[in-house]
Scaffold this active site. Structure first.
Site, PDB file in Angstrom:
ATOM      1  N   ARG A 115       0.960  -1.149  -0.153  1.00  0.00           N
ATOM      2  CA  ARG A 115       0.121  -0.188  -0.159  1.00  0.00           C
ATOM      3  C   ARG A 115       0.940   1.154  -0.119  1.00  0.00           C
ATOM      4  O   ARG A 115       1.902   1.288   0.828  1.00  0.00           O
ATOM      5  CB  ARG A 115      -0.877  -0.079   1.236  1.00  0.00           C
ATOM      6  CG  ARG A 115      -1.647   1.353   1.518  1.00  0.00           C
ATOM      7  CD  ARG A 115      -2.637   1.275   2.680  1.00  0.00           C
ATOM      8  NE  ARG A 115      -3.289   2.493   3.085  1.00  0.00           N
ATOM      9  CZ  ARG A 115      -2.823   2.863   4.059  1.00  0.00           C
ATOM     10  NH1 ARG A 115      -1.860   2.554   4.919  1.00  0.00           N
ATOM     11  NH2 ARG A 115      -3.628   4.167   4.552  1.00  0.00           N
ATOM     12  N   ARG A 161      -9.842  18.519   9.031  1.00  0.00           N
ATOM     13  CA  ARG A 161      -9.026  18.762  10.178  1.00  0.00           C
ATOM     14  C   ARG A 161      -9.029  20.351  10.412  1.00  0.00           C
ATOM     15  O   ARG A 161      -9.697  21.250   9.793  1.00  0.00           O
ATOM     16  CB  ARG A 161      -7.575  18.605   9.625  1.00  0.00           C
ATOM     17  CG  ARG A 161      -7.197  17.308   9.090  1.00  0.00           C
ATOM     18  CD  ARG A 161      -5.807  17.144   8.850  1.00  0.00           C
ATOM     19  NE  ARG A 161      -5.427  15.878   8.270  1.00  0.00           N
ATOM     20  CZ  ARG A 161      -5.198  14.738   9.240  1.00  0.00           C
ATOM     21  NH1 ARG A 161      -5.052  14.919  10.629  1.00  0.00           N
ATOM     22  NH2 ARG A 161      -4.731  13.672   8.696  1.00  0.00           N
ATOM     23  N   LYS A 212     -13.016   2.177   0.479  1.00  0.00           N
ATOM     24  CA  LYS A 212     -12.714   2.075   1.925  1.00  0.00           C
ATOM     25  C   LYS A 212     -14.032   2.479   2.770  1.00  0.00           C
ATOM     26  O   LYS A 212     -14.676   3.563   2.650  1.00  0.00           O
ATOM     27  CB  LYS A 212     -11.535   2.965   2.275  1.00  0.00           C
ATOM     28  CG  LYS A 212     -10.349   2.605   1.924  1.00  0.00           C
ATOM     29  CD  LYS A 212      -9.373   3.443   2.139  1.00  0.00           C
ATOM     30  CE  LYS A 212      -8.868   3.621   3.419  1.00  0.00           C
ATOM     31  NZ  LYS A 212      -7.867   4.792   3.498  1.00  0.00           N
ATOM     32  N   THR A 222      -6.422  -1.550   9.978  1.00  0.00           N
ATOM     33  CA  THR A 222      -6.085  -0.611  11.175  1.00  0.00           C
ATOM     34  C   THR A 222      -5.935  -1.245  12.529  1.00  0.00           C
ATOM     35  O   THR A 222      -6.978  -2.084  12.935  1.00  0.00           O
ATOM     36  CB  THR A 222      -7.319   0.359  11.237  1.00  0.00           C
ATOM     37  OG1 THR A 222      -8.014   0.703   9.634  1.00  0.00           O
ATOM     38  CG2 THR A 222      -7.122   1.561  12.118  1.00  0.00           C
TER      39      THR A 222
END
Length: 472
Positions: A35, A76, A217, A275
């Site tokens: 990845r 963010r 995802k 994850t």
């Protein structure tokens, strides 16, 4: 180089795993897919990394896939004047569109769509849930909130709105530039982050135009509400438990993981569980027992692949992380109950085109069967076989290197580039020869062969043959 396991390993590359030598070591330790995280690094760095994977592929002698992971619209906070502020539960805290550095009373969020999605009483999670806010009142350019929990907060931490769909596209301008670059580099898979709706995947596919395979995802609750439509438009799916775990209750994540694996298997598309699988190995040479059980659980559920993130990208022990993941998978697949669980998770047959593939799986249950051989142009025949979860390895013979690399992600598939067969009478000979050359079949064992006529034309398999290797 054949692996004695069916589930695959995805390893994220980064500062701890750069260079041909290190990537080759990771591949030999068990990594199948590499990845490349476009959230970090410049294009020239990624070009070097991808070239290094291709060089490592030549050294290990088996196809390796490159997965380009687009950053997506990660939301963010802006900056704080002192970089970090201290918050107290019960205090007021404002979010707004201002680019003025924040303090303990407010901070900017440079995205108007966030405020469009907010409602009174909505929850806002900052820094992966370490800080929780509750909206008291809001408008098109502000949100007045109260701090529910949390302590300190620093610049540019992530923001999540659990239960709310944010009206922003999954492909940002940065993603479009990264995608165009990744396609010029010949990546095999493209992962789209923060998918919320089927149109996100449709847009990605329209841009990619078949130059790579596309992966969704799943890390937003909104995606779960449109899951069937999303899965119909992707060629693989990732259970991205990081952001998904922030926006869902912790007890819901394992249930969602199992449901996603089941849904992907029903469609016959690869599914990755990702994850925090071996999180402690970022700084420890061994995982916790809970982490080993987490990896094993995904394997028992029938996931095609499990993924390492920071463990292999920036961790102190990337090679050890891949090695222990390989050992965990191998040990699970030696469990006498593992075949039973694979059969228990078998999806209901729902397509006439898969009838021959299902027949091949049943025929492969004979003890004398060593492997299955799938002749495939695009990889679809091999993926159909992988959906059935046969216990014998699947040797996928394809004339296309891109198809072989794509199949490096698929459960139980050993992809191999071979000349295109034009004469059906040569099917058996090539299948037996390659199976024996690769050590997948021994003298006197049975090989099941699946192919489609006319040879070289994409389509459903329509030939099933049984062959025996010669006795010595």
């Amino acid at each position: 180089m054949i692996r004695d396991r069916r589930a695959r390993i995805v390893a994220t590359l980064g500062p701890a795993s750069r260079g041909v030598v290190k990537i080759t070591e990771l591949a030999r330790a068990g990594a199948d897919v590499f990845r490349v995280n476009f959230s970090h690094g410049a294009h020239e760095d990624h070009a070097k990394t991808i070239a290094d994977v291709r060089a490592a592929e030549a050294k290990v002698g088996r196809p390796l896939a490159v997965l380009a992971d687009l950053q997506g619209p990660k939301i963010r906070l802006g900056e704080f004047a002192d970089r970090t502020v201290r918050l107290k539960p019960g205090q007021d805290f404002r979010l707004d569109l201002s680019d003025v550095p924040g303090d303990a009373s407010r901070v900017g969020v440079p995205l108007v769509e966030v405020f469009a999605a907010l409602r009174p009483d909505a929850d806002i999670l900052l820094d992966d849930g370490k800080v929780r806010l509750k909206v008291r009142r809001c408008g098109p350019d502000f949100a007045d909130t109260v701090v529910v929990s949390g302590d300190s907060l620093s610049d540019h931490k992530g923001l999540n709105l659990p239960g709310l769909a944010i009206p922003i596209p999954a492909l940002t301008p940065k993603d479009r530039e990264d995608l165009a670059f990744a396609l010029t580099q010949g990546v095999d898979w493209v992962a789209l982050s923060f998918v919320q709706r089927a149109s996100d995947m449709a847009e990605l596919r329209q841009i990619v135009q078949g130059r790579a395979s596309v992966l969704a995802k799943i890390e937003k609750p909104a995606a779960l509400e449109a899951l069937d439509e999303i899965l119909d438009l992707c060629q693989a799916v990732m259970v991205a438990r990081g952001d998904l775990g922030v926006e869902l209750n912790p007890e819901d994540v394992p249930v969602v993981q199992k449901a996603l694996i089941r849904a992907a298997r029903t469609r016959g598309i690869p599914v990755i569980v990702a994850t925090q699988m071996l999180e402690s190995m970022i700084h420890s040479p061994t995982p916790t027992r809970a982490e080993a059980s987490d990896v094993a659980g995904a394997v028992y559920e029938g996931a095609d692949a499990v993924m390492l993130s920071a463990e292999s990208a920036v961790g102190d022990y990337p090679l050890e992380a891949v090695s222990i993941m390989d050992r965990i998978i191998t040990r699970v697949e030696q469990d006498p109950r593992w075949p039973e669980l694979m059969r228990a998770e078998y999806p209901v047959e729902d397509a006439d085109a898969d009838a021959l593939v299902a027949a091949a799986r049943r025929a492969a249950e004979a003890a004398s069967t060593a492997c299955l051989v799938a002749f495939t142009t695009t990889g679809q025949t091999a993926l159909r076989l992988a959906r059935e979860r046969p216990l014998q390895p699947i040797l996928a013979l394809t004339p296309n290197l891109w198809a072989a690399r794509k199949l490096a992600l698929a459960w139980g598939v050993e992809p191999h580039v071979a000349p295109q067969i034009t004469d059906p009478e040569n099917l058996t000979r090539m299948a037996v020869e390659r199976a024996m050359e690769m050590g997948l079949a021994g003298p006197g064992q049975r090989v099941l062969i699946l192919a489609g006529l006319p040879m070289g034309s994409p389509g459903a398999a329509n030939i099933l043959r049984l062959a025996h290797t010669p006795r010595r």
